[in-house]
Scaffold this active site. Structure first.
Site, mmCIF file in Angstrom:
data_model
loop_
_atom_site.group_PDB
_atom_site.id
_atom_site.type_symbol
_atom_site.label_atom_id
_atom_site.label_comp_id
_atom_site.label_asym_id
_atom_site.label_seq_id
_atom_site.Cartn_x
_atom_site.Cartn_y
_atom_site.Cartn_z
ATOM 1 N N GLU A 62 -28.469 -30.460 10.355
ATOM 2 C CA GLU A 62 -28.889 -31.624 10.358
ATOM 3 C C GLU A 62 -29.270 -32.478 11.781
ATOM 4 O O GLU A 62 -28.833 -31.996 12.145
ATOM 5 C CB GLU A 62 -27.720 -32.793 9.527
ATOM 6 C CG GLU A 62 -28.292 -33.535 9.236
ATOM 7 C CD GLU A 62 -29.464 -33.853 8.339
ATOM 8 O OE1 GLU A 62 -30.448 -33.161 8.491
ATOM 9 O OE2 GLU A 62 -29.225 -33.924 6.897
ATOM 10 N N HIS A 90 -26.595 -28.605 1.234
ATOM 11 C CA HIS A 90 -25.394 -28.305 0.606
ATOM 12 C C HIS A 90 -24.928 -29.520 -0.339
ATOM 13 O O HIS A 90 -25.506 -29.886 -1.289
ATOM 14 C CB HIS A 90 -24.385 -28.597 2.420
ATOM 15 C CG HIS A 90 -24.745 -29.787 2.464
ATOM 16 N ND1 HIS A 90 -24.272 -31.119 1.983
ATOM 17 C CD2 HIS A 90 -25.447 -30.921 3.496
ATOM 18 C CE1 HIS A 90 -24.048 -32.518 2.310
ATOM 19 N NE2 HIS A 90 -25.757 -31.879 3.438
#
Length: 229
Positions: A84, A11
């Site tokens: 994550e 990201h």
């Protein structure tokens, strides 16, 4: 045998990257620099034929996926397994404070990353297993196709370790991806994953790199791992 081509994307820069705190499962927003990174990322994928786009559901990943999708108009496929690592008691803590606050787990982070587990967080080995299982499933579902997968720094690093070395023991050798960096992996049902290139951020002008000047990691070390092809 048909292969799956996977573009694995970290990201764009988010609040925790810029302010240097452990984001983990905190659903942070992109920074102004992160938004600018997306413009260059979208251009990188403009002429890449994509058949599907999978993404972590955290907003920093979803916004990155939207940029990858800018010129394609594909339905985004959120998958929570692409999230994550959960940093437990580390989450929201600034990197500069971690060595004193959590000396044992920080020692593992720096010296035995594959053994890392923050108090009340995910074990690194679990993240590795989760990413391998998820990417294997997605790859098998898309044989003969080209897909993009948007995830997070630690999650990406774990999967790249599998693609490059075949086990978690070399996790410290993989290197960090810059924000919005792209890796390419091929999957063959008979031979598994093959790393084509990793942590490539050549679409970014130098001033938009998040690793340059970052105190929490060594930019020079990360730079060596940028294997542009």
């Amino acid at each position: 045998m048909a292969k799956t081509t996977i573009f694995l994307v970290r990201h764009a820069e988010a609040q925790g990257n810029a302010e240097e705190f452990f984001q983990g499962n905190i659903d942070t927003m992109l920074t102004e620099k992160g938004q600018k990174q997306l413009d260059f990322l979208a251009e990188r994928f403009k002429d890449v034929k994509l058949d599907a786009i999978y993404t972590s559901p955290f907003q920093r990943a979803m916004l990155t996926a939207e940029a990858v999708n800018k010129f394609h108009g594909l339905p985004l496929i959120p998958d929570y397994r692409l999230r994550e690592i959960n940093g437990g008691d580390w989450e929201g803590r600034h990197w500069a404070d971690l060595p004193e606050m959590f000396p044992n787990s920080y020692h593992n982070w720096k010296n035995h990353m594959e053994q890392f587990c923050a108090p009340n967080g995910d074990a690194m080995t679990d993240v590795y297993a989760r990413m391998l299982e998820t990417l294997t499933e997605i790859a098998k579902q898309n044989l003969g196709k080209t897909i993009a997968v948007i995830s997070h720094g630690c999650a990406v690093r774990n999967f790249l370790c599998e693609a490059e070395f075949g086990n978690i023991l070399h996790l410290a050798d993989v290197g960090w991806a810059d924000n919005s960096a792209v890796s390419c992996i091929e999957y063959d049902a008979d031979t598994g994953f093959t790393l084509i290139y990793k942590n490539n951020s050549e679409h970014l002008p130098p001033e938009l790199s998040s690793l340059r000047g970052a105190k929490w990691c060594s930019y020079e070390t990360a730079k060596k791992e940028d294997s542009a092809t």
